[in-house]
Design a protein around this motif. Structure first.
Motif: not given
Ligand code: NAD
Ligand code: GLY
Length: 365
Positions: A258-259, A262-263, A265-266, A320, A323-324, A327-328
């Motif tokens: 997932h991270a 996310a980094v 930008d999908y 970066d 950060k993700h 969040l998790d």
């Protein structure tokens, strides 16, 4: 009815919510009779998208009509962004317009997006209509069509609005995988490899022997693969239907995966590709923590590489990524929580320090 086209059957045992997953070839040609044999509905609402309908719509509808169903096709646009409350609302509008009732059936013909969206609509319209999954991607056949997680996305997060709603039947026809873009097939295979590592050495040996045949869409290898994955998932779901404990092991490879999504930008990776890299990183973390041998990392790299999947994390700004991950961590009660393997078929859920994660990630790049 002949059993000739259904080669394998996996039963998901959930008491009165139990159902069969039927796996075989040419199964779209017998879908109507199969569905009729377990659901007494006369009207069927097929939810699908233009890509799948163009390929299989005529054949599927013809078969359902021949079995006596009065059909309505509900077409939604293709793509993850349409797995939304807005699309669900449009589907409710169409159901209302057609006076649909709880005695009709909703049939999802498509990949995980169509399955999750139409399952959510089936679960909520009039407090629940019978629902059948006809998954047409490898990911949907081995994962999303089984287990009853149905949802739509919210702008703030994927799958945020949803519930558990089991289908009455799953019909997995491996023939439809012949038209699937190769990249989608490989992304689905990443999740199948995940099942293999969580399940057993025997499953991984099967993958090591047959990965090329799977990529070449050889029917027997695919049927066996889908069966093994569904058996594995059924066993997990049977012990933890509502995802309160053991079902979390299905997130193997997903924390880093997932991270990475996310980094980047999908945009750069499909979910399965990110999970492939996430599994290699998770294996490295397990090795760093002394939970497992380096051989486990090598088995991951070997099979994922042969499956044509990425095994090295892309360049990214460590801050970066942190950060993700933070969040998790917040979502999981303040800990960096990982599904790790002590060996093949031996998952456990562990808290890991950020330093270990960062060191392992360096080795993955
Ligand atoms: P998808 O449904 O977007 O399908 C991928 C692409 O393949 C789409 O463009 C689709 O139109 C096309 N396609 C589908 N079948 C085809 C065929 N036979 N031939 C040619 N093209 C075909 O993606 P997906 O990977 O199947 O599913 C992803 C979704 O599944 C995500 O929304 C994810 O959240 C969800 N999911 C749910 C669960 C669950 O337990 N419910 C588990 C995993 C993933
Ligand atoms: N795909 C994760 C789950 O079904 O729980």
């Amino acid at each position: 009815m002949t059993d000739s086209l259904c080669e394998k059957k996996v039963k998901v045992n959930l008491g009165e919510r139990s159902y069969d997953v039927l796996i075989g070839h040419s199964m779209l040609n017998e879908a109507g009779a199969r569905i009729k044999s377990i659901i007494s509905a006369e009207r069927a609402f097929i939810v699908s998208n233009p890509i799948v309908l163009k390929l299989y719509g005529d054949k599927f509808c013809h078969n359902l009509k021949s079995a006596g169903f009065d059909l309505t096709v509900l077409e939604v646009p293709d793509g993850e962004r349409h797995k939304s409350l807005e699309t669900a609302r449009k589907l409710y509008d169409r159901l209302i317009e057609k006076n649909a009732t709880r005695f009709d059936v909703v049939i999802a013909l498509g990949g995980g997006v169509i399955g999750d969206l139409s399952g959510f609509v089936a679960a909520t319209y009039m407090r629940g209509m019978p629902f059948v999954q006809v998954p047409t991607t490898l990911l949907a056949q081995i994962d999303s069509s089984v287990g009853g997680k149905v949802a739509v996305n919210h702008p703030k997060a994927k799958n945020l609005i949803g519930c558990f709603y089991q289908p009455k039947l799953v019909l997995a026809d491996v023939d439809v995988l012949k038209t699937l873009p190769e990249r989608e097939l490989k992304a689905g295979l990443a999740e199948a490899i995940k099942c293999g590592f969580l399940d057993s050495d025997d499953f991984i040996s099967f993958l090591e022997e047959y990965v090329e045949e799977i990529l070449a869409i050889k029917e027997d290898a695919l049927i066996e693969l889908v069966k093994r994955c569904c058996e594995f998932k059924a066993r997990v779901v049977e012990t933890d239907e509502k995802d309160l404990g053991r079902r979390a092991i299905l997130n193997y490879g997903h924390t880093i995966g997932h991270a990475i999504e996310a980094v980047t930008d999908y945009k750069k990776y499909l979910h399965g590709e990110a999970v492939a890299m996430g599994m290699v990183c998770a294996a490295r973390i397990a090795h760093k923590l002394g939970l497992t041998e380096e051989d486990l990392v090598n088995r991951h790299r070997y099979i994922l590489r042969r499956a044509g999947l990425p095994i090295s994390a892309p360049p990214f700004d460590p801050e970066d990524l942190k950060k993700h991950l933070l969040l998790d961590k917040k979502k999981r009660g303040g800990k960096f929580t990982f599904v790790l393997l002590r060996g093949i078929g031996e998952p456990s859920i562990e808290s890991v320090s950020y330093d270990i994660i960062a060191e392992s990630l360096k080795l993955c790049r």
